[in-house]
Design an enzyme around this catalytic site. Structure first.
Site, PDB file in Angstrom:
ATOM      1  N   ARG A  68     -30.173 123.265  53.710  1.00 62.64           N
ATOM      2  CA  ARG A  68     -29.349 123.663  52.611  1.00 62.64           C
ATOM      3  C   ARG A  68     -29.502 122.596  52.083  1.00 62.64           C
ATOM      4  O   ARG A  68     -30.425 122.327  51.853  1.00 62.64           O
ATOM      5  CB  ARG A  68     -27.794 124.224  53.434  1.00 62.64           C
ATOM      6  CG  ARG A  68     -27.697 124.428  54.874  1.00 62.64           C
ATOM      7  CD  ARG A  68     -26.010 124.831  55.454  1.00 62.64           C
ATOM      8  NE  ARG A  68     -26.328 126.041  55.554  1.00 62.64           N
ATOM      9  CZ  ARG A  68     -25.703 126.254  57.083  1.00 62.64           C
ATOM     10  NH1 ARG A  68     -25.622 125.460  57.326  1.00 62.64           N
ATOM     11  NH2 ARG A  68     -25.511 127.251  57.439  1.00 62.64           N
ATOM     12  N   SER A  69     -28.282 121.699  51.455  1.00 61.55           N
ATOM     13  CA  SER A  69     -28.480 121.169  50.442  1.00 61.55           C
ATOM     14  C   SER A  69     -29.465 119.667  50.153  1.00 61.55           C
ATOM     15  O   SER A  69     -30.068 118.772  49.642  1.00 61.55           O
ATOM     16  CB  SER A  69     -27.494 120.538  49.523  1.00 61.55           C
ATOM     17  OG  SER A  69     -26.954 121.628  48.655  1.00 61.55           O
ATOM     18  N   ALA A  70     -29.862 119.274  51.420  1.00 55.75           N
ATOM     19  CA  ALA A  70     -30.206 118.516  52.715  1.00 55.75           C
ATOM     20  C   ALA A  70     -32.237 118.556  51.264  1.00 55.75           C
ATOM     21  O   ALA A  70     -32.751 118.019  50.812  1.00 55.75           O
ATOM     22  CB  ALA A  70     -30.649 117.841  53.897  1.00 55.75           C
TER      23      ALA A  70
END
Length: 396
Positions: A68-70
């Site tokens: 995801r946003s990583a």
């Protein structure tokens, strides 16, 4: 839970915290890796690859998953490296490279505004369908036509989904290549890192290579520590708020376990990595990894972690801190130390580097915890790492 892997002497608290995540914090399948001065000192994994408990296929050292946003922290390295090579001016208008972007009052949006969430473009007037979001055309066209929600450069607000098309199209206009292709050729390939923005067919065909992730039940803020709770709850409950609309720029939510989504190049949210891949990437930014030259020159490393945005976030409501493309240590997203930089992912995944200690960290998990602030599992590992580095440190 039978935790697998190794830790260097003195870093046993990280193993203990990892095991405790399974015993007390609802962990299902996960891995954590830590490097110090380019040498891997923690490499642990455990649990199962399925996110819903329907099978018992064990997690293995090579298990990867959507982080995801990583992904944003990996993708941010591309424009910074292009700047380092003299191909991108961070203070140039985005329209210099992407003429269509100048529409609707965006002539003064700078490249640095995209990276520091100051462009005023966290929402779309019309959300994109999952198919449109990944087709490579609809997203860039939508953000190019979109009017800013505030005067660019005057405030910041997390560009949860639109970051994909803003950054992706900028890189494409400058290089003629996609972000995923650039990462594969210039970063992941040379590093030998299991890390992709757009999973290639060769990896999709490897049975059991990718762990499923538990789908989110409702909008959430990428694993951040959320305060005040009522203000955040109200923002997520209001369909017209910037908060709700930012996370609903793709509607309905895409199936993150769909092979088509895994193959998509969405640098805001669809990267796939192992814990070691994330940690190895951040180690390469600091230098000294397996004798390879560091990716970031000292000046670029300074840019990545110099504060560009701080204070109340117009999307996340709470106070956040950003450098150029990276979240910085703070109350909303605690990392290892004040000089740390990286990015969390919704559901718990986390990658970061801390130049002062020489630490780089990667954690991936397929479980989606609900009603939490900063993810308890990731924070337990970070606290244990801090304790290992400073044995006398009191860890809450």
């Amino acid at each position: 839970m039978d935790v697998q892997g190794t830790v260097a002497d003195g870093f046993e608290p990280v193993r203990d915290a990892f095991a405790e995540n399974f015993a007390r914090r609802g962990e299902r399948g996960a891995a954590v890796a830590v490097y110090r001065d380019g040498r891997r000192i923690v490499d642990l994994w455990g649990g199962t690859k399925d996110a819903d408990g329907t099978s018992e296929e064990p997690w293995t050292p090579g298990t990867a998953q959507v982080v995801r946003s990583a992904t944003k922290g990996v993708a941010a390295a591309v424009p910074l490296l292009l700047h380092q090579r003299g191909l991108v001016d961070l203070d140039a208008p985005v329209g210099t490279y992407w003429p269509e972007f100048k529409a609707a009052g965006k002539e003064r949006v700078l490249v640095r505004h995209l990276l520091s969430h100051r462009a005023g473009l966290p929402v779309l007037d019309r959300p994109l369908s999952p198919a449109e979001a990944i087709d490579g055309v609809s997203g860039p066209a939508a953000v190019a036509a979109q009017a800013p929600a505030w005067e660019p450069g005057t405030a910041h607000g997390y560009h949860a989904q639109t970051y994909s098309w803003l950054l992706g199209e900028l890189v494409h206009r400058v290089t003629g290549r996609t972000v995923g292709g650039w990462v594969a050729d210039e970063i992941a390939g040379p590093l030998g890192a299991d890390l992709w923005i757009g999973l290639p067919a060769s990896e999709r065909e490897r049975a059991g290579r990718i762990a499923d992730v538990e789908p989110p039940a409702e909008p959430a803020a990428a694993g951040l520590r959320l305060r005040p709770k009522k203000a955040v709850s109200d923002a997520y409950g209001d369909p017209q708020s910037l908060t709700r609309r930012a996370f609903a720029a793709i509607e309905p939510l895409a199936d993150e376990n769909d092979p088509a989504y895994r193959a998509a190049e969405l640098p805001a949210s669809a990267g796939i990595a192992t814990a070691d891949g994330l940690a190895r990437f951040y180690a390469s930014l600091l230098g000294g990894l397996d004798g390879m030259r560091r990716l970031f020159a000292p000046a670029t490393l300074t840019l990545a972690r110099t504060e560009e945005s701080a204070g109340p976030d117009r999307v996340l409501i709470v106070g956040t801190r950003f450098g150029l493309g990276y979240m910085l240590h703070g109350a909303a997203s605690p990392l290892l130390a004040p000089g740390s930089f990286g990015h969390p992912g919704r559901g718990g995944s986390l990658g970061f580097a801390d130049p002062e200690s020489g630490i780089s960290f990667g954690y991936v998990t397929n479980g989606m915890q609900k009603n939490v602030t900063a993810d308890a599992r990731a924070q337990a590992l970070v606290r244990a790492l801090a304790l290992s580095l400073e044995p006398g440190l009191r860890v809450g």
